[in-house]
Motif scaffolding. Structure first.
Motif, PDB file in Angstrom:
ATOM      1  N   ASP A  42       0.816  -1.219   0.000  1.00 36.88           N
ATOM      2  CA  ASP A  42       0.000   0.000   0.000  1.00 36.88           C
ATOM      3  C   ASP A  42       0.847   1.266   0.000  1.00 36.88           C
ATOM      4  OD1 ASP A  42      -2.307  -1.480  -0.039  1.00 36.88           O
ATOM      5  OD2 ASP A  42      -2.740  -1.224   2.102  1.00 36.88           O
ATOM      6  N   ALA A  43       2.024   1.196   0.612  1.00 35.23           N
ATOM      7  CA  ALA A  43       2.885   2.381   0.707  1.00 35.23           C
ATOM      8  C   ALA A  43       3.335   2.875  -0.665  1.00 35.23           C
ATOM      9  CB  ALA A  43       4.102   2.095   1.578  1.00 35.23           C
ATOM     10  N   VAL A  44       3.435   1.989  -1.625  1.00 39.34           N
ATOM     11  CA  VAL A  44       3.880   2.407  -2.962  1.00 39.34           C
ATOM     12  C   VAL A  44       2.777   2.382  -4.008  1.00 39.34           C
ATOM     13  CG1 VAL A  44       6.296   1.790  -2.575  1.00 39.34           C
ATOM     14  CG2 VAL A  44       4.751   0.116  -3.578  1.00 39.34           C
ATOM     15  N   THR A  45       1.582   1.926  -3.638  1.00 38.61           N
ATOM     16  CA  THR A  45       0.493   1.895  -4.611  1.00 38.61           C
ATOM     17  C   THR A  45      -0.598   2.917  -4.332  1.00 38.61           C
ATOM     18  OG1 THR A  45      -0.638   0.124  -3.396  1.00 38.61           O
ATOM     19  CG2 THR A  45       0.818  -0.541  -5.194  1.00 38.61           C
ATOM     20  N   LYS A  46      -0.783   3.294  -3.106  1.00 43.62           N
ATOM     21  CA  LYS A  46      -1.835   4.254  -2.753  1.00 43.62           C
ATOM     22  C   LYS A  46      -1.270   5.671  -2.798  1.00 43.62           C
ATOM     23  CE  LYS A  46      -4.766   1.135  -0.436  1.00 43.62           C
ATOM     24  NZ  LYS A  46      -5.740   0.756  -1.373  1.00 43.62           N
ATOM     25  N   THR A  47      -1.933   6.532  -3.535  1.00 43.58           N
ATOM     26  CA  THR A  47      -1.466   7.903  -3.744  1.00 43.58           C
ATOM     27  C   THR A  47      -1.209   8.637  -2.435  1.00 43.58           C
ATOM     28  OG1 THR A  47      -2.713   7.959  -5.806  1.00 43.58           O
ATOM     29  CG2 THR A  47      -1.967  10.067  -4.933  1.00 43.58           C
ATOM     30  N   ALA A  48      -2.095   8.488  -1.480  1.00 40.35           N
ATOM     31  CA  ALA A  48      -1.946   9.182  -0.204  1.00 40.35           C
ATOM     32  C   ALA A  48      -0.731   8.691   0.575  1.00 40.35           C
ATOM     33  CB  ALA A  48      -3.207   9.016   0.638  1.00 40.35           C
ATOM     34  N   ARG A  49      -0.368   7.431   0.410  1.00 41.66           N
ATOM     35  CA  ARG A  49       0.752   6.862   1.177  1.00 41.66           C
ATOM     36  C   ARG A  49       2.101   7.070   0.506  1.00 41.66           C
ATOM     37  NH1 ARG A  49      -0.356   1.869   4.070  1.00 41.66           N
ATOM     38  NH2 ARG A  49       1.784   2.169   4.757  1.00 41.66           N
ATOM     39  N   VAL A  50       2.116   7.116  -0.822  1.00 42.97           N
ATOM     40  CA  VAL A  50       3.407   7.226  -1.520  1.00 42.97           C
ATOM     41  C   VAL A  50       4.062   8.580  -1.290  1.00 42.97           C
ATOM     42  CG1 VAL A  50       2.680   8.069  -3.804  1.00 42.97           C
ATOM     43  CG2 VAL A  50       4.578   6.457  -3.619  1.00 42.97           C
ATOM     44  N   SER A  51       3.281   9.589  -0.945  1.00 36.58           N
ATOM     45  CA  SER A  51       3.853  10.920  -0.736  1.00 36.58           C
ATOM     46  C   SER A  51       4.199  11.203   0.723  1.00 36.58           C
ATOM     47  CB  SER A  51       2.900  11.990  -1.262  1.00 36.58           C
ATOM     48  OG  SER A  51       1.670  11.924  -0.574  1.00 36.58           O
ATOM     49  N   THR A  52       4.037  10.217   1.611  1.00 37.77           N
ATOM     50  CA  THR A  52       4.391  10.445   3.009  1.00 37.77           C
ATOM     51  C   THR A  52       5.908  10.524   3.161  1.00 37.77           C
ATOM     52  OG1 THR A  52       4.499   8.098   3.582  1.00 37.77           O
ATOM     53  CG2 THR A  52       2.340   9.207   3.838  1.00 37.77           C
ATOM     54  N   HIS A  53       6.333  11.169   4.232  1.00 35.67           N
ATOM     55  CA  HIS A  53       7.769  11.354   4.472  1.00 35.67           C
ATOM     56  C   HIS A  53       8.495  10.008   4.572  1.00 35.67           C
ATOM     57  CE1 HIS A  53      11.526  12.981   5.889  1.00 35.67           C
ATOM     58  NE2 HIS A  53      11.459  12.158   6.927  1.00 35.67           N
ATOM     59  N   ALA A  54       7.927   9.053   5.302  1.00 32.81           N
ATOM     60  CA  ALA A  54       8.586   7.764   5.494  1.00 32.81           C
ATOM     61  C   ALA A  54       8.754   7.010   4.179  1.00 32.81           C
ATOM     62  CB  ALA A  54       7.795   6.920   6.489  1.00 32.81           C
ATOM     63  N   THR A  55       7.709   6.985   3.370  1.00 29.74           N
ATOM     64  CA  THR A  55       7.782   6.288   2.079  1.00 29.74           C
ATOM     65  C   THR A  55       8.770   6.975   1.158  1.00 29.74           C
ATOM     66  OG1 THR A  55       5.516   5.484   2.286  1.00 29.74           O
ATOM     67  CG2 THR A  55       6.447   5.528   0.066  1.00 29.74           C
ATOM     68  N   GLN A  56       8.696   8.285   1.073  1.00 32.92           N
ATOM     69  CA  GLN A  56       9.605   9.025   0.206  1.00 32.92           C
ATOM     70  C   GLN A  56      11.058   8.882   0.651  1.00 32.92           C
ATOM     71  OE1 GLN A  56       9.292  10.830  -2.815  1.00 32.92           O
ATOM     72  NE2 GLN A  56       7.473   9.529  -2.775  1.00 32.92           N
ATOM     73  N   ALA A  57      11.289   8.858   1.956  1.00 33.86           N
ATOM     74  CA  ALA A  57      12.659   8.681   2.452  1.00 33.86           C
ATOM     75  C   ALA A  57      13.217   7.338   2.016  1.00 33.86           C
ATOM     76  CB  ALA A  57      12.686   8.807   3.972  1.00 33.86           C
ATOM     77  N   ARG A  58      12.420   6.288   2.114  1.00 34.19           N
ATOM     78  CA  ARG A  58      12.879   4.951   1.731  1.00 34.19           C
ATOM     79  C   ARG A  58      13.085   4.858   0.228  1.00 34.19           C
ATOM     80  NH1 ARG A  58      12.588   0.095   4.798  1.00 34.19           N
ATOM     81  NH2 ARG A  58      12.609   1.481   6.576  1.00 34.19           N
ATOM     82  N   LEU A  59      12.176   5.439  -0.559  1.00 34.32           N
ATOM     83  CA  LEU A  59      12.331   5.433  -2.014  1.00 34.32           C
ATOM     84  C   LEU A  59      13.557   6.244  -2.432  1.00 34.32           C
ATOM     85  CD1 LEU A  59       8.628   5.808  -3.195  1.00 34.32           C
ATOM     86  CD2 LEU A  59      10.056   3.751  -3.306  1.00 34.32           C
ATOM     87  N   ARG A  60      13.763   7.387  -1.780  1.00 34.09           N
ATOM     88  CA  ARG A  60      14.932   8.206  -2.093  1.00 34.09           C
ATOM     89  C   ARG A  60      16.219   7.449  -1.754  1.00 34.09           C
ATOM     90  NH1 ARG A  60      15.592  13.474  -3.411  1.00 34.09           N
ATOM     91  NH2 ARG A  60      13.374  13.831  -3.074  1.00 34.09           N
ATOM     92  N   ASP A  61      16.205   6.688  -0.658  1.00 38.49           N
ATOM     93  CA  ASP A  61      17.382   5.900  -0.288  1.00 38.49           C
ATOM     94  C   ASP A  61      17.754   4.917  -1.391  1.00 38.49           C
ATOM     95  OD1 ASP A  61      17.786   7.091   2.199  1.00 38.49           O
ATOM     96  OD2 ASP A  61      16.634   5.562   3.286  1.00 38.49           O
ATOM     97  N   ILE A  62      16.777   4.167  -1.902  1.00 40.40           N
ATOM     98  CA  ILE A  62      17.102   3.185  -2.940  1.00 40.40           C
ATOM     99  C   ILE A  62      17.563   3.887  -4.208  1.00 40.40           C
ATOM    100  CG2 ILE A  62      14.735   2.894  -3.774  1.00 40.40           C
ATOM    101  CD1 ILE A  62      15.400   0.020  -4.455  1.00 40.40           C
ATOM    102  N   VAL A  63      16.946   5.000  -4.541  1.00 43.89           N
ATOM    103  CA  VAL A  63      17.343   5.737  -5.747  1.00 43.89           C
ATOM    104  C   VAL A  63      18.771   6.255  -5.602  1.00 43.89           C
ATOM    105  CG1 VAL A  63      16.898   7.818  -7.091  1.00 43.89           C
ATOM    106  CG2 VAL A  63      15.015   6.306  -6.499  1.00 43.89           C
ATOM    107  N   GLU A  64      19.110   6.791  -4.439  1.00 42.06           N
ATOM    108  CA  GLU A  64      20.468   7.302  -4.229  1.00 42.06           C
ATOM    109  C   GLU A  64      21.493   6.174  -4.276  1.00 42.06           C
ATOM    110  OE1 GLU A  64      20.387   9.572  -0.620  1.00 42.06           O
ATOM    111  OE2 GLU A  64      19.205  11.186  -1.531  1.00 42.06           O
ATOM    112  N   ILE A  65      21.158   5.026  -3.713  1.00 45.87           N
ATOM    113  CA  ILE A  65      22.072   3.885  -3.757  1.00 45.87           C
ATOM    114  C   ILE A  65      22.240   3.398  -5.193  1.00 45.87           C
ATOM    115  CG2 ILE A  65      22.310   1.449  -3.108  1.00 45.87           C
ATOM    116  CD1 ILE A  65      21.029   2.313  -0.364  1.00 45.87           C
ATOM    117  N   LEU A  66      21.148   3.246  -5.906  1.00 51.12           N
ATOM    118  CA  LEU A  66      21.238   2.798  -7.299  1.00 51.12           C
ATOM    119  C   LEU A  66      21.987   3.805  -8.157  1.00 51.12           C
ATOM    120  CD1 LEU A  66      17.681   1.270  -7.845  1.00 51.12           C
ATOM    121  CD2 LEU A  66      19.815   0.087  -7.296  1.00 51.12           C
TER     122      LEU A  66
END
Length: 121
Positions: A42-66
């Motif tokens: 749900d954190a990456v599929t629901k619009t309201a959840r994907v923009s939360t700070h926690a979800t964005q921080a985790r997504l940004r982490d993987i993007v920065e590592i990649l």
């Protein structure tokens, strides 16, 4: 694919990391992306959840590592394969994926920065 930042390639209109663009770039589903970063589906599929700070921080982490791995891995998909499967000696042979799931993404980024400047693994 150009040498531009992986982060800019996955940013949506709002400036957030767009989970759909990231999963498309990696040729995986959003559910697989959620597993890879240690989030609920749900954190990456629901619009309201994907923009939360926690979800964005985790997504940004993987993007920065990649983004750090992509120059020597060759492609985003190969960087992702490294992220999921390459044991890191400095971390007891845990993978970057398992470390990110544990909340240790900053340690992985520091490790990659050290390797980039010629440090030991």
């Amino acid at each position: 694919m150009s040498d531009t930042s992986f982060l800019s390639e996955t940013a949506g209109q709002s400036g957030f990391v767009a989970a759909d663009q990231l999963s498309d770039m990696l040729h995986i589903t959003r559910a697989e992306l959620a597993v890879a970063v240690g989030l609920s589906r749900d954190a990456v599929t629901k619009t309201a959840r994907v923009s939360t700070h926690a979800t964005q921080a985790r997504l940004r982490d993987i993007v920065e590592i990649l983004n750090r791995v992509r120059p020597w891995a060759g492609s985003p998909q190969q960087a992702f394969a490294w992220y999921r499967s390459q044991p890191l000696p400095s971390f007891g042979d845990q993978t970057a994926e398992s470390l990110v799931k544990e909340g240790r993404a900053e340690a992985v980024k520091r490790y990659l920065d050290r390797i980039t400047v010629g440090g030991y693994a």
